[in-house]
Design a protein around this motif. Structure first.
Motif, PDB file in Angstrom:
ATOM      1  N   VAL A  95      11.489  -9.904   6.580  1.00  0.00           N
ATOM      2  CA  VAL A  95      10.308  -9.868   5.692  1.00  0.00           C
ATOM      3  C   VAL A  95       9.199 -10.773   6.228  1.00  0.00           C
ATOM      4  N   LEU A  96       7.979 -10.407   5.876  1.00  0.00           N
ATOM      5  CA  LEU A  96       6.842 -11.277   6.180  1.00  0.00           C
ATOM      6  C   LEU A  96       7.001 -12.547   5.349  1.00  0.00           C
ATOM      7  N   ILE A  97       6.757 -13.689   5.965  1.00  0.00           N
ATOM      8  CA  ILE A  97       6.845 -14.945   5.215  1.00  0.00           C
ATOM      9  C   ILE A  97       5.666 -14.994   4.239  1.00  0.00           C
ATOM     10  N   PRO A  98       5.910 -15.252   2.951  1.00  0.00           N
ATOM     11  CA  PRO A  98       4.792 -15.292   1.990  1.00  0.00           C
ATOM     12  C   PRO A  98       3.736 -16.295   2.444  1.00  0.00           C
ATOM     13  N   ARG A  99       2.482 -15.856   2.379  1.00  0.00           N
ATOM     14  CA  ARG A  99       1.372 -16.708   2.828  1.00  0.00           C
ATOM     15  C   ARG A  99       0.496 -17.118   1.659  1.00  0.00           C
ATOM     16  N   GLN A 100      -0.165 -18.263   1.877  1.00  0.00           N
ATOM     17  CA  GLN A 100      -1.070 -18.750   0.833  1.00  0.00           C
ATOM     18  C   GLN A 100      -2.173 -17.722   0.545  1.00  0.00           C
ATOM     19  N   ASP A 101      -2.614 -17.007   1.587  1.00  0.00           N
ATOM     20  CA  ASP A 101      -3.649 -15.974   1.396  1.00  0.00           C
ATOM     21  C   ASP A 101      -3.268 -15.015   0.275  1.00  0.00           C
ATOM     22  N   THR A 102      -1.994 -14.689   0.213  1.00  0.00           N
ATOM     23  CA  THR A 102      -1.531 -13.690  -0.750  1.00  0.00           C
ATOM     24  C   THR A 102      -1.529 -14.242  -2.173  1.00  0.00           C
ATOM     25  N   ALA A 217      -0.508  -4.229  -3.465  1.00  0.00           N
ATOM     26  CA  ALA A 217       0.081  -4.021  -2.145  1.00  0.00           C
ATOM     27  C   ALA A 217      -0.525  -4.977  -1.123  1.00  0.00           C
ATOM     28  N   ASN A 218       0.349  -5.488  -0.281  1.00  0.00           N
ATOM     29  CA  ASN A 218      -0.081  -6.212   0.919  1.00  0.00           C
ATOM     30  C   ASN A 218       0.479  -5.419   2.089  1.00  0.00           C
ATOM     31  N   PRO A 219      -0.211  -4.310   2.437  1.00  0.00           N
ATOM     32  CA  PRO A 219       0.339  -3.419   3.472  1.00  0.00           C
ATOM     33  C   PRO A 219       0.088  -3.985   4.863  1.00  0.00           C
ATOM     34  N   PRO A 220       0.694  -3.387   5.902  1.00  0.00           N
ATOM     35  CA  PRO A 220       0.365  -3.832   7.262  1.00  0.00           C
ATOM     36  C   PRO A 220      -1.099  -3.505   7.522  1.00  0.00           C
ATOM     37  N   TYR A 221      -1.873  -4.477   7.977  1.00  0.00           N
ATOM     38  CA  TYR A 221      -3.303  -4.193   8.162  1.00  0.00           C
ATOM     39  C   TYR A 221      -3.882  -4.737   9.463  1.00  0.00           C
ATOM     40  N   ILE A 222      -3.048  -5.251  10.342  1.00  0.00           N
ATOM     41  CA  ILE A 222      -3.592  -5.787  11.587  1.00  0.00           C
ATOM     42  C   ILE A 222      -3.791  -4.637  12.588  1.00  0.00           C
ATOM     43  N   PRO A 223      -5.021  -4.490  13.110  1.00  0.00           N
ATOM     44  CA  PRO A 223      -5.239  -3.422  14.095  1.00  0.00           C
ATOM     45  C   PRO A 223      -4.243  -3.567  15.249  1.00  0.00           C
ATOM     46  N   VAL A 241       6.770  -4.048  11.555  1.00  0.00           N
ATOM     47  CA  VAL A 241       6.511  -2.975  10.585  1.00  0.00           C
ATOM     48  C   VAL A 241       5.693  -3.497   9.388  1.00  0.00           C
ATOM     49  N   ALA A 242       5.705  -4.817   9.173  1.00  0.00           N
ATOM     50  CA  ALA A 242       4.937  -5.405   8.071  1.00  0.00           C
ATOM     51  C   ALA A 242       3.538  -5.814   8.494  1.00  0.00           C
ATOM     52  N   LEU A 243       3.269  -5.742   9.789  1.00  0.00           N
ATOM     53  CA  LEU A 243       1.994  -6.257  10.316  1.00  0.00           C
ATOM     54  C   LEU A 243       1.092  -5.181  10.908  1.00  0.00           C
ATOM     55  N   ASP A 244       1.690  -4.251  11.635  1.00  0.00           N
ATOM     56  CA  ASP A 244       0.915  -3.316  12.445  1.00  0.00           C
ATOM     57  C   ASP A 244       0.270  -2.234  11.574  1.00  0.00           C
TER      58      ASP A 244
HETATM   59  N1  GLN Z   1      -1.945 -12.040   6.826  1.00  0.00           N
HETATM   60  C1  GLN Z   1      -0.964 -11.663   7.761  1.00  0.00           C
HETATM   61  C2  GLN Z   1      -1.235 -12.337   9.105  1.00  0.00           C
HETATM   62  O1  GLN Z   1      -2.359 -12.625   9.406  1.00  0.00           O
HETATM   63  C3  GLN Z   1      -0.908 -10.149   7.925  1.00  0.00           C
HETATM   64  C4  GLN Z   1      -0.368  -9.510   6.732  1.00  0.00           C
HETATM   65  C5  GLN Z   1      -0.386  -8.025   6.788  1.00  0.00           C
HETATM   66  O2  GLN Z   1      -0.571  -7.323   7.797  1.00  0.00           O
HETATM   67  N2  GLN Z   1      -0.167  -7.492   5.650  1.00  0.00           N
HETATM   68  O3  GLN Z   1      -0.326 -12.608   9.841  1.00  0.00           O
END
Ligand code: GLN
Length: 321
Positions: A95-102, A217-223, A241-244
């Protein structure tokens, strides 16, 4: 050997490979390996460690932990936890580590609900959280926000095992179901219900006419081209899979907003975490898809981080589904 010498030894190993905050990380690992709190550490750090089995095991564990950190495994994965919204979430490499941004997203949902209080019935509020990962968004909203029904989905079975563990520890007393329960039954249930569904976005959901108050949702959103520029902790140890974000980073938003209206009550709201430069694009897509009251919210450092919008339930919106 003393705790202080072990700390110095570990710090040097981490500094040599350029781990940021090497000293702090080494100290946290030492405290975890020896199961010590800060006060005990400060009091006893100069004393010779007794040569007993327990100390030998702890020393071995500490050196193994330092070695994992040296190879840039994130501290949270070594310790197995991360704090989010004041709650302690179990995490591992699935899993993606929970971030303060979220936390910005969670706080915005809570703030909007606070503003609505009194205007609406508060009981039986329902939340759908897509791409749930550790479950940090849904679980903290359930713990703090007065939701009585939550559905969490993810494409990864391993991630959902982590979600399940976090629901069990952080939402005690909730009825937990792997797989769909009839929506009517969920609405009629006397207790709070958490449903864990595996699948690709809305494909995880049954078609039983269910409608939610809120979708998050916090979907994968990094280009995709940006993935190689991420920190080694993220790039090599967190789930790709959580980032791309598949191409330009907007594809999951497009797929989510095309279907979300069908699962929202009229006036229901959607909250999406976004990359710092995606506010305009995601707002524009939401507008084209027929959503209203579109707002971009900033995170603590002042970057665009969340887009929220209301589903009007109008014909105009439905056409674009
Ligand atoms: N915020 C995350 C990062 O910068 C990315 C999270 C996401 O793709 N949902 O690593």
């Amino acid at each position: 050997m003393t705790l202080f010498r072990l700390l110095t030894e570990g710090t040097k190993v981490l500094e040599r490979v350029g781990v940021p905050d090497a000293g702090q990380d080494a100290r946290q690992l030492l405290l975890a390996a020896f199961q010590l709190d800060m006060v005990h550490f400060l009091m006893n750090r100069m004393q010779e460690l007794e040569e007993n089995r327990r100390n030998q095991m702890s020393t071995k564990l500490y050196r193994e932990m330092i070695d994992r950190r040296r190879r840039r495994c994130p501290l949270q994965q070594i310790l197995g936890s991360q704090e989010f919204m004041g709650l302690e979430f179990y995490v591992n490499r699935h899993v993606l580590i929970p971030r303060q941004d979220t936390e910005t997203l969670v706080e915005q949902v809570l703030a909007d609900m606070e503003n609505q209080k009194g205007k609406e019935r508060m009981m039986g509020r329902s939340l759908l959280d897509l791409c749930t990962g550790s479950g940090c968004i849904a679980i903290s909203l359930a713990a703090k926000g007065g939701f009585q029904r939550i559905t969490v989905t993810d494409i990864s079975e391993e991630a959902l095992k982590v979600t399940e563990r976090n629901i069990k520890t952080l939402l005690p007393g909730w009825r937990l179901s792997w797989g769909a329960v009839q929506w009517r039954e969920i609405l009629d249930a006397a207790e709070n219900v958490a449903e864990i569904l595996r699948g690709d976005l809305f494909l995880a959901l049954p078609e039983d006419g269910r409608k939610y108050d809120i979708i998050t949702a916090n979907p994968p959103y990094i280009p995709t081209v940006m993935i190689s520029a991420l920190e080694p902790e993220v790039r090599e140890h967190e789930p790709l899979v959580a980032l791309d974000g598949a191409g330009d980073g907007l594809s999951y938003y497009k797929r989510i907003m095309a279907k979300a209206g069908g699962y929202l009550k009229p006036g229901g709201r959607i909250y999406l975490e976004i990359g710092f430069d995606q506010g305009m694009a995601v707002s524009g897509l939401l507008e084209i898809a027929g959503y209203e009251r579109i707002r971009v919210h900033k995170d603590l450092p002042g970057k665009d981080r969340v887009v929220a919008a209301t589903w009007p339930g109008s014909e105009r919106g439905r056409k674009t589904e």
